[in-house]
Design a protein around this motif. Structure first.
Motif: not given
Length: 359
Positions: A342-359
């Motif tokens: 769960c921690t790994d999934v959360a970290a991966t999705l958070a990273l992707n969401a952060g990249s999308a938020a910065r675009r």
């Protein structure tokens, strides 16, 4: 109907693939996750089955137990009652429980409901059912509200485990006392208040106890054992005592939990009518740098996070107010393997969401 306007149609295949891989790698029954902003669900997905050994797939209509994330809902309830003038953040147990006026232990006399929410009131952890502090709690009779009241009286008439306000000690018992206090003030039970003051205003659905105890089509929790994950019979003796419910007994669908997280995002950004911004800030502000009221401060010091596990489920949520983004993950298994996946999934999705938020 899906509550709170969560957009589930056409859930992205990529997130379902990630979750299926997490299920396989962690040998998990089911895992669900989603990312969101304050205004919309960005992606949400599901993988796995409701119960190990059974063929029924877990769907986004299924509920998962949130464990200690219930503390965030109890703290939110206190904020609602404080804003409406029904109690104050500095109300003391003796102010609302008259039985304590002459019998409360002197060291507890000045603690407030805010101290209890912040785990700095001196109350024992009461985390492990096999530990001595947990075993020392009597089996109280009466309805759940009566049991919580008697629990509060029992704890507060004894010496605290440490000097109040001297440090933080995570405590289920602390939130049990909060439950008794809000019940004394409102003359309504904690579960009624959660529904009336939090779930209904936010158009969320949720319940108390184990999901599969309410419906045969719901998810089962699973214990981690040396021989693998073992399904937990939701009708057996492993149930939450009434005093622990305000600190850990709540279930809901992932889409409903996301609604709660989104409201906190909006609130911290000054865009909520559910609570004032100052109330949201209080809920998320840590007195010791790490622990707030039903929330923790992320390692990056820019996020707020929650996590809960009732040993048979696991759930976590994290929000970044400045970036207007968040992530939530739920799983119907407890233990270290489930926590890692769960921690790994959360970290991966958070990273992707952060990249999308910065675009």
């Amino acid at each position: 109907m899906l509550a709170g306007g969560a957009q589930l149609r056409g859930a992205a295949q990529t997130i379902n693939q990630r979750l299926a891989e997490a299920c396989l790698e962690g040998n998990l029954p089911a895992i669900q996750a989603g990312t969101f902003s304050s205004s919309k669900t960005i992606e949400i997905g599901t993988a796995g089955v409701r119960k190990n050994g059974a063929p029924e797939k877990a769907t986004l209509e299924n509920s998962f137990h949130l464990g200690s994330i219930a503390k965030g809902f109890t703290a939110t309830l206190v904020a609602r009652l404080a804003e409406s003038g029904r109690l104050s953040w500095d109300v003391r147990p003796g102010d609302v429980l008259p039985e304590l006026k002459t019998s409360i232990h002197p060291d507890y006399r000045t603690i407030t409901i805010d101290d209890l929410l912040l785990w700095r009131a001196g109350v024992a952890p009461l985390l492990d059912p096999h530990a001595a502090d947990y075993q020392s709690i009597p089996r109280f009779s009466g309805d759940p509200a009566e049991q919580r009241r008697n629990f509060a009286l029992h704890v507060l008439r004894s010496a605290p485990g440490y000097p109040p306000r001297s440090r933080t000690v995570y405590s289920n018992g602390s939130y049990g006392i909060v439950g008794a206090m809000v019940e004394a003030v409102t003359r309504k039970s904690w579960d009624q208040l959660i529904v009336m003051e939090v779930l209904q205003p936010l158009k969320m659905q949720g319940g108390f106890g184990w999901p599969a105890a309410k419906s045969k089509s719901e998810t089962w929790g699973h214990f981690e054992t040396e021989d693998g994950l073992r399904p937990h019979d939701p009708t057996d003796s492993y149930q939450f005592p009434a005093w622990m419910q305000p600190g850990g007994d709540l279930y809901m669908r992932l889409c409903d939990y996301i609604v709660f997280l989104q409201e906190n995002l909006r609130g911290l950004r000054g865009a909520s009518t559910f609570l004032k911004q100052e109330s949201f800030r209080r809920l998320h502000t840590a007195w010791d740098g790490e622990n707030a009221r039903g929330w923790g401060v992320g390692d990056d010091k820019r996020s707020s996070e929650q996590a809960g596990s009732a040993r048979t489920f696991l759930a976590m949520g994290r929000i970044w107010p400045d970036d207007d983004r968040g992530v939530a993950v739920v799983c119907n298994a407890g233990g270290r393997r489930a926590a890692k996946r769960c921690t790994d999934v959360a970290a991966t999705l958070a990273l992707n969401a952060g990249s999308a938020a910065r675009r």
